[in-house]
Design an enzyme around this catalytic site. Structure first.
Site, PDB file in Angstrom:
ATOM      1  N   LYS A   1       4.014  13.098  10.904  1.00 19.15           N
ATOM      2  CA  LYS A   1       4.701  11.797  10.827  1.00 19.15           C
ATOM      3  C   LYS A   1       5.308  11.454  12.171  1.00 19.15           C
ATOM      4  O   LYS A   1       5.929  12.313  12.794  1.00 19.15           O
ATOM      5  CB  LYS A   1       5.814  11.861   9.770  1.00 19.15           C
ATOM      6  CG  LYS A   1       6.500  10.542   9.552  1.00 19.15           C
ATOM      7  CD  LYS A   1       7.965  10.666   9.200  1.00 19.15           C
ATOM      8  CE  LYS A   1       8.783  10.988  10.423  1.00 19.15           C
ATOM      9  NZ  LYS A   1      10.233  10.886  10.205  1.00 19.15           N
TER      10      LYS A   1
ATOM     11  N   ASN B   1      13.161  18.211  11.610  1.00 22.20           N
ATOM     12  CA  ASN B   1      13.580  16.993  12.313  1.00 22.20           C
ATOM     13  C   ASN B   1      14.813  16.342  11.699  1.00 22.20           C
ATOM     14  O   ASN B   1      15.338  15.388  12.234  1.00 22.20           O
ATOM     15  CB  ASN B   1      12.427  15.990  12.331  1.00 22.20           C
ATOM     16  CG  ASN B   1      11.990  15.605  10.926  1.00 22.20           C
ATOM     17  OD1 ASN B   1      12.088  16.411   9.993  1.00 22.20           O
ATOM     18  ND2 ASN B   1      11.506  14.401  10.765  1.00 22.20           N
TER      19      ASN B   1
ATOM     20  N   ARG C   1       0.044 -13.096 -17.646  1.00 23.15           N
ATOM     21  CA  ARG C   1      -0.727 -11.955 -18.180  1.00 23.15           C
ATOM     22  C   ARG C   1      -0.682 -10.731 -17.278  1.00 23.15           C
ATOM     23  O   ARG C   1      -1.154  -9.662 -17.665  1.00 23.15           O
ATOM     24  CB  ARG C   1      -2.174 -12.393 -18.454  1.00 23.15           C
ATOM     25  CG  ARG C   1      -2.299 -13.145 -19.783  1.00 23.15           C
ATOM     26  CD  ARG C   1      -3.639 -13.804 -19.918  1.00 23.15           C
ATOM     27  NE  ARG C   1      -4.730 -12.831 -19.914  1.00 23.15           N
ATOM     28  CZ  ARG C   1      -5.996 -13.141 -19.672  1.00 23.15           C
ATOM     29  NH1 ARG C   1      -6.337 -14.378 -19.398  1.00 23.15           N
ATOM     30  NH2 ARG C   1      -6.918 -12.207 -19.696  1.00 23.15           N
TER      31      ARG C   1
ATOM     32  N   GLN D   1       4.730 -27.751  -6.933  1.00 20.52           N
ATOM     33  CA  GLN D   1       4.305 -28.506  -8.120  1.00 20.52           C
ATOM     34  C   GLN D   1       5.388 -28.264  -9.177  1.00 20.52           C
ATOM     35  O   GLN D   1       5.570 -27.138  -9.633  1.00 20.52           O
ATOM     36  CB  GLN D   1       2.945 -27.990  -8.619  1.00 20.52           C
ATOM     37  CG  GLN D   1       2.410 -28.797  -9.789  1.00 20.52           C
ATOM     38  CD  GLN D   1       1.221 -28.136 -10.473  1.00 20.52           C
ATOM     39  OE1 GLN D   1       0.991 -26.929 -10.333  1.00 20.52           O
ATOM     40  NE2 GLN D   1       0.486 -28.916 -11.236  1.00 20.52           N
TER      41      GLN D   1
END
Ligand code: UD1
Ligand code: MG
Length: 443
Positions: free
Chosen positions: A346, A381, A18, A78
């Site tokens: 960053k 950069n 689901r 299982q």
């Protein structure tokens, strides 16, 4: 809780159709961690001597996630989903080798509280061989019903599909979580048949079989919320919401101020110091730690680590972030750093007192103490092939609308004039200006 050895069996074999997902259900995340991870964390906190995870055939990613988070777990497969008793028996080898209590958890039920599980185990004693975590529900449809004697003794669990009309009126439900102190649990589970509406081997039938052997069972109740089982994406969102409410409440109890807590999103590993102030609409991703007295202003996005970068974010005391700031992996901000609106950072380390107040990108850089990065400055950069670093010294002033083309170094105390494109290193204590002379043509 007792100090007996404890084996935890986590059932994770469900495909979760689901969810309509390529990913197995239990790998879907809450607060940045898989549901399986949340349940493994609970198992760890209970001090289990062993943990067995039961997966379905071909669920290699579930196996890998379990081993990544808890390298000592044993994995069992299982083969066919023949019911919960059959699923527990998939781990028979671990159960047979274990001498102590066994606790069965579902990997799609990630919100259980440690205290409820401890209580569940604490009722296991002479005479009570099985304890079941139950809850009262206004809408018990679909759940197994707990049939109890007046004194509270648990007599049986009846699955919804097998229940009589009278039994359907019972609101006390089975969460699925069960504790066992039974000498031969494997033997007990092997006696369970599949003579029921679903033709499945029900773990819940263990109660009646054990009772015939004189082994009693008891119920411990918890809030319905705790045992919410996730079957679909809307359940996932509900579980996330409950988790977030709890985490925010805990943060506020720990001394964090949230102006509009319902708009703040945290991760499972978020660390917030005392007197941190979080304004509305803030998202905090994985691996973020924030020291005391930091202010995170509205609409800021602290991304933290991701699949590409495992570096988190650390913010030291007194810093101020936002509004509208974006901090990406590998951001380290020193004491009293100020990051203003529309600034992205960053993989950069900004030392104490440095400032970038407006419209700036700082990527792959070191910025020295008290440096001031003017509005609209871009750390260039990336040259299209590789990333390089910028090193900006202490006390540097970068004028507005400058571009620093990496690799480049600006020495301590240097000045870069507004509008400059800096491609060569700047010596300390000097002024760099890279700018055409302004022409003026009258008329
Ligand atoms: C089960 C309980 C029910 C309880 C409900 C709570 C039984 C027989 N019934 O019903 O009393 O109220 O949970 O949510 O235990 N699983 C396997 N292999 C199987 C079958 C199930 O690993 O062969 C796993 C599922 O992935 C799931 C869990 O066991 O995580 C429960 O199975 P499910 O089929 O959802 O049982 P319910 O019908 O919900
Ligand atoms: Mg279920």
């Amino acid at each position: 809780m007792t100090d007996r050895p404890l084996l935890i069996v986590i059932l994770a074999a469900g495909k979760g159709t689901r969810m309509k997902s390529a990913r197995p259900k239990v790998l879907h995340e809450i607060a940045g961690m898989s549901m399986l991870g949340h349940v493994l964390a609970l198992a760890g906190a209970l001090g289990a001597t062993g943990t067995a995870v039961v997966v379905g055939p071909g669920m290699d990613d579930v196996r890998a996630e379990a081993l990544r988070l808890a390298p000592d777990v044993q994995i069992f497969v299982q083969g066919e989903q023949l019911g919960t008793a059959n699923a527990v028996l998939a781990a028979r080898e671990a159960i047979a080798a274990h001498n102590g209590d066994v606790l069965v958890l579902y990997a799609d039920t990630p919100l259980m509280r440690n205290s409820s599980l401890k209580e569940l185990l604490s009722v296991l004693e002479h005479g009570v061989g099985i304890s079941v975590l139950g809850f009262e529900s206004d809408d018990p449809t679909g759940y197994g019903r707990l049939i109890t004697e007046d004194g509270g003794r648990l007599l049986a669990i009846r699955e919804h599909k097998d229940a009589s009309p009278e039994e359907l009126g019972i609101r006390l439900c089975n969460s699925g979580v069960m504790g066992f102190r039974v000498d031969d649990l494997v033997g007990l589970l092997e006696r369970i048949g599949s003579y029921n509406a679903k033709r499945e081997y029900y773990l819940t039938d263990a109660i009646e079989i054990a009772s015939a052997d004189g082994i009693g069972a008891a119920v411990v109740t918890c809030e319905e919320q705790e045992v919410l089982g996730v079957n679909s994406r809307d359940h996932l969102a509900v579980a996330e919401g409950i988790w977030q409410r709890r985490a925010r409440a805990e943060a506020m109890l720990g001394g964090v101020t949230m102006v509009a807590p319902e708009t703040v999103w945290l991760s499972h590993d978020t660390v917030l110091g005392r007197d941190v102030l979080v304004e509305p609409n803030v998202f905090i991703g994985l691996g973020v730690s924030i020291e005391d007295n930091v202010r995170i202003r509205a609409n800021s996005y602290l991304e933290g680590k991701n699949a590409k970068s495992r570096a988190g974010i650390h913010i030291e005391e007194g810093a101020e972030i936002g509004p509208f700031a974006r901090l990406r992996p590998g951001t380290r901000l020193g004491r009293d750093v100020q990051i203003g609106n529309f600034v992205e950072i960053k993989n950069a380390n900004m030392e104490a007192g440095a400032k970038a107040s407006h419209l700036t990108y700082v990527g792959d850089a070191h910025v020295g103490a008290e440096a001031n990065i003017g509005a609209g400055t871009i750390f260039c950069n990336y040259d299209g092939f590789r990333k390089s670093r910028c090193d900006v010294g202490a006390g540097v002033f970068i004028g507005s609308n400058s571009a620093l083309v990496a690799p480049v170094k600006v020495g301590d105390g240097a000045y870069v004039a507004a509008g400059s494109t800096i491609t060569r290193d700047v010596a300390s204590q000097s002024l760099a200006i890279e700018r055409a002379v302004q022409a003026e043509k009258p008329g």
